[in-house]
Design an enzyme around this catalytic site. Structure first.
Site, PDB file in Angstrom:
ATOM      1  N   HIS A  94      35.614  32.232  40.844  1.00  0.00           N
ATOM      2  CA  HIS A  94      36.519  33.033  40.016  1.00  0.00           C
ATOM      3  C   HIS A  94      37.157  32.212  38.894  1.00  0.00           C
ATOM      4  O   HIS A  94      38.171  32.618  38.330  1.00  0.00           O
ATOM      5  CB  HIS A  94      37.625  33.683  40.863  1.00  0.00           C
ATOM      6  CG  HIS A  94      37.116  34.568  41.945  1.00  0.00           C
ATOM      7  ND1 HIS A  94      36.480  35.761  41.691  1.00  0.00           N
ATOM      8  CD2 HIS A  94      37.129  34.424  43.292  1.00  0.00           C
ATOM      9  CE1 HIS A  94      36.136  36.335  42.830  1.00  0.00           C
ATOM     10  NE2 HIS A  94      36.505  35.543  43.819  1.00  0.00           N
TER      11      HIS A  94
ATOM     12  N   LYS B  34      51.318  41.114  38.599  1.00  0.00           N
ATOM     13  CA  LYS B  34      50.155  41.944  38.261  1.00  0.00           C
ATOM     14  C   LYS B  34      50.418  43.417  38.542  1.00  0.00           C
ATOM     15  O   LYS B  34      49.997  44.303  37.796  1.00  0.00           O
ATOM     16  CB  LYS B  34      48.931  41.460  39.032  1.00  0.00           C
ATOM     17  CG  LYS B  34      48.344  40.149  38.524  1.00  0.00           C
ATOM     18  CD  LYS B  34      47.089  39.790  39.292  1.00  0.00           C
ATOM     19  CE  LYS B  34      46.355  38.618  38.665  1.00  0.00           C
ATOM     20  NZ  LYS B  34      47.140  37.393  38.617  1.00  0.00           N
TER      21      LYS B  34
ATOM     22  N   ARG C  46      50.216  33.210  27.209  1.00  0.00           N
ATOM     23  CA  ARG C  46      50.101  31.837  26.704  1.00  0.00           C
ATOM     24  C   ARG C  46      48.792  31.697  25.937  1.00  0.00           C
ATOM     25  O   ARG C  46      47.987  32.639  25.877  1.00  0.00           O
ATOM     26  CB  ARG C  46      50.098  30.852  27.872  1.00  0.00           C
ATOM     27  CG  ARG C  46      49.018  31.193  28.913  1.00  0.00           C
ATOM     28  CD  ARG C  46      48.954  30.161  30.019  1.00  0.00           C
ATOM     29  NE  ARG C  46      48.161  30.610  31.148  1.00  0.00           N
ATOM     30  CZ  ARG C  46      46.837  30.575  31.229  1.00  0.00           C
ATOM     31  NH1 ARG C  46      46.145  30.136  30.206  1.00  0.00           N
ATOM     32  NH2 ARG C  46      46.201  30.986  32.315  1.00  0.00           N
TER      33      ARG C  46
ATOM     34  N   GLU D 100      42.072  46.727  44.187  1.00  0.00           N
ATOM     35  CA  GLU D 100      41.334  47.368  43.110  1.00  0.00           C
ATOM     36  C   GLU D 100      39.917  47.695  43.587  1.00  0.00           C
ATOM     37  O   GLU D 100      39.372  47.022  44.471  1.00  0.00           O
ATOM     38  CB  GLU D 100      41.230  46.438  41.888  1.00  0.00           C
ATOM     39  CG  GLU D 100      42.539  46.183  41.180  1.00  0.00           C
ATOM     40  CD  GLU D 100      42.363  45.234  40.008  1.00  0.00           C
ATOM     41  OE1 GLU D 100      41.285  44.614  39.907  1.00  0.00           O
ATOM     42  OE2 GLU D 100      43.302  45.108  39.219  1.00  0.00           O
TER      43      GLU D 100
END
Length: 683
Positions: free
Chosen positions: A235, A116, A292, A200
């Site tokens: 999540h 990430k 994907r 973040e």
């Protein structure tokens, strides 16, 4: 195009790929673990290869065995599905080294988006909007704390190599940072073998919107519009829809163009999903790219009319995209997907395991465009299959299409009402309440929707409504009539009395996991002169008549639509009878009640009466032995207590005799149909 393809996955995605391949004339090879010998995806494939025991680490993640299976069967390509090895850089590289086509992006693209932090650095160079944060290599706790303080709380800690909601923590204030960081790192290390963390800014009430992209090796790259995946628990996505409601056309276009820029930045090929976080003011920021196909791809297929698996196969075979100009793509109507899981919403959505003894789904198309009523079902599970602890507990994906979002919502509610699942606990009733909630209906969507509304969304059915009891009673009466041999006056007049009304007390029990069955008394009465019936419940008398008993016989019990009349009003519902467990499952008004009727334990078979060989009516654990070898027993004597799905079931002697053999001890697990003990009736 390929002539033979191996599917390196299981469940509904393996079935989905096999179905598209069959339409295209491509032979398929399935791989399966020992737990999946009789799975649906194995039955759909032309060939199948065993690759190991049930745990994924010993089977579906053993890519050397998968590549070996492809070579032995002559497959030219491998489709990884999603999950497992679908984003595994080493697997994609091993396929290329073996001369096999990996149906997915190039190895370099998987590597670029696998971290990430690295992906965000690439996106920054490509001018894709990013959430303010820290993605650096310095992972010293003191440095991470300083960066969090500079960003401003709340912040979100995320595992750099993570996904699926693992390794994520929201930190509300600086004093909690150290504890949250340590926890996040432990989970990231355990889940991904990598404890690197990025930070973040945590956006309040954000939406999760993603864009489907496709690219080929001929330089074409397109976006197939957007999907909203904001409705989540832990999540993880619960409901997805396309297009994302409430976005301006300018935002849709900007988001799609940013997604294409992200794909071009890594020389992407094939299907991919670029995920964005959208703030309440409409600003959007790059989160990650999934290299994907996604679980939620059917909603894109239903609004575009395209087969995304076919597009994947054509791109992997070296063909250009079937459509190469963005202007050629259009959307039609609205589609919503609900993920039906074997899980318990009331217990934090914990997975629920066990055999599916009954599965009734609404009329629908499968792995294709929706039927005339706008309904499609993708599933890798059939009645009789078991939900095990080894794999994702998804039972099915229910996808609907409508001309408008409102129509799609209505169709989803109607389809959920027609889902009947007996066995493990499921989220069907929860999904129905969710889709019918004001927040969802009015598209006030964000990732906290479920948490904010959990008091109403997680409400339990509680004591069954009178109508549910009446439907169960009607089915029980029909069951008794059906047990009488032949058709005679004695069958038709089973409740006739001389100079007296027929009157009987029925002792139902509400059977719920984790709690003692709640007793429910219903008094049934019929006037022998007029034929009129009545029931008494909680001290009140109600006129009662069976309009239709809905008897439809199946191997696993009886099921059908039952209609009753109560105080002049007619009600209908579906009732599934499990004779072995004396349970009547009532599906009505979006609810599911399991009502136990102990007096409806099945009569012993002739074999049991003769030999006294008693078998387990379901898989379970022996929790009590109530007799000893050599003990004389009478018919109906309690012999053994079996626990299954946290409920206890007492096994009774079918005839008088002597206990000659006990085959299990307390604590032993037994399979469905296992011989538990022997009662010698001749003694």
């Amino acid at each position: 195009m390929f002539s033979k393809l191996l599917i390196a996955n299981r469940g509904e995605i393996a079935c989905r790929v096999a179905t598209t391949c069959r339409r295209l004339g491509i032979a398929t090879v399935a791989v399966f673990s020992e737990a999946d010998r009789h799975a649906k995806h194995v039955a759909l494939a032309d060939e199948a290869v065993l690759i190991g025991p049930a745990p994924v680490s010993d089977s579906y993640l053993q890519y050397e065995r998968i590549i070996g299976a492809a070579r032995r069967t002559g497959a030219q390509a491998i489709h990884p599905g999603y999950g497992f090895l679908s984003e595994n850089e080493a697997f994609a590289r091993a396929c290329a080294e073996a001369g096999l086509v990996f149906v997915g992006p190039p190895v370099a693209a998987i590597a670029a988006m696998g971290s990430k932090a690295a992906a965000k650095a690439l996106m920054q160079e490509a001018a894709v909007p990013l959430v303010p944060g820290y993605h650096g290599a310095d992972q010293e706790p003191a440095r991470l704390r300083r960066e969090a303080d500079a960003i401003g709380y709340p912040v979100l800690l995320k595992a750099s190599a993570g996904g699926g909601g693992k390794g994520m923590r929201v930190v509300e204030r600086g004093d909690d940072f150290a504890t949250a960081l340590a926890s996040c790192q432990r989970e990231a290390r355990a889940s991904f073998g990598d404890d690197r963390i990025l930070i973040e800014k945590y956006l309040l009430r954000p939406r999760h919107v993603e864009v489907q992209v496709f690219a080929d090796r001929h330089g074409h790259a397109l976006y197939l519009f957007d999907r909203d995946c904001s409705v989540q628990r832990r999540h993880q996505k619960v409901i997805e829809e396309a297009p994302a409601p409430g976005l301006s056309e300018a935002t849709r276009r900007a988001m799609g163009e940013a997604a294409v820029a992200a794909a071009r930045a890594v020389a992407y090929e094939g299907a991919g999903t670029v995920e964005f976080i959208v703030s309440p003011d409409g600003a959007f920021y790059f989160m990650e790219m999934n290299t994907r196909l996604q679980v939620e791809h059917p909603v894109t297929e239903l609004v575009t009319g395209l087969d995304l698996v076919e597009w994947q196969l054509r791109v992997a075979a070296g063909e250009p995209l079937p459509l190469t100009e963005q202007a050629a793509l259009r959307t039609d109507g609205h589609a919503i997907e609900a993920r039906i899981y074997a899980e318990d919403p009331s217990r934090g959505f914990l997975p629920s395991t066990g055999a599916i003894t009954h599965l009734q789904v609404p009329a629908a198309s499968e792995f294709a465009q929706p039927d005339a009523a706008g309904v499609r079902i993708d599933s890798g599970v059939r009645a009789g299959d078991s939900i095990t602890p080894y794999y994702d507990p998804m039972i099915a994906k229910l996808i609907v299409h409508g001309a408008t979002r409102a129509q799609a919502c209505d169709r989803l509610v109607q389809a959920l009402d027609r889902f009947e699942i007996v066995g493990p606990r499921t989220n069907v009733a929860f999904l129905r309440r969710l889709v019918d909630s004001e927040a969802f209906r009015t598209a006030r969507l964000d990732t906290g929707l479920i948490e904010r509304n959990q008091a109403t969304l997680l409400a339990q059915a509680g004591v069954p409504a009178l109508t549910a009891l009446a439907l169960a009673l009607a089915a029980a009466l029909a069951s008794e009539q059906g047990e009488a041999p032949g058709d005679s006056p004695w069958t038709r007049l089973a409740f006739w009395r001389v100079n007296a009304d027929a009157r009987r007390v029925w002792h139902f029990r509400l059977s719920e996991d984790g709690a003692d069955p709640a007793p429910i008394e219903v008094i049934w009465q019929r006037d022998t002169r007029t034929g009129e019936g009545a029931i008494e419940y909680e001290g009140r008398r109600h006129a009662f008549a069976v309009v239709s008993d809905g008897k439809t016989r199946h191997d696993d019990g009886s099921s059908g639509t039952v209609t009753v009349e109560l105080d002049g009003h007619r009600f209908s519902g579906s009732v599934f009878h499990e004779p072995a467990r004396a349970l009547f499952h009532v599906f009505a008004d979006g609810g599911h009640w399991a009502l136990e009727l102990p007096e409806h334990k099945p009569a012993a078979t002739e074999d049991e009466l003769a030999g006294g060989r008693l078998t387990a009516p379901m898989p379970g654990k022996v929790v009590a032995l109530l007799v000893e070898v050599g003990q004389a027993v009478e018919k109906g004597t309690p012999l053994l207590v079996l626990e299954a799905m946290k409920m206890e079931h007492t096994i009774l002697a079918p005839a008088a005799g002597v206990v000659s053999e006990l085959r299990y001890a307390v604590g032993d697990q037994v399979d469905d149909g296992a011989a538990l003990l022997v009662v010698d009736a001749s003694a």
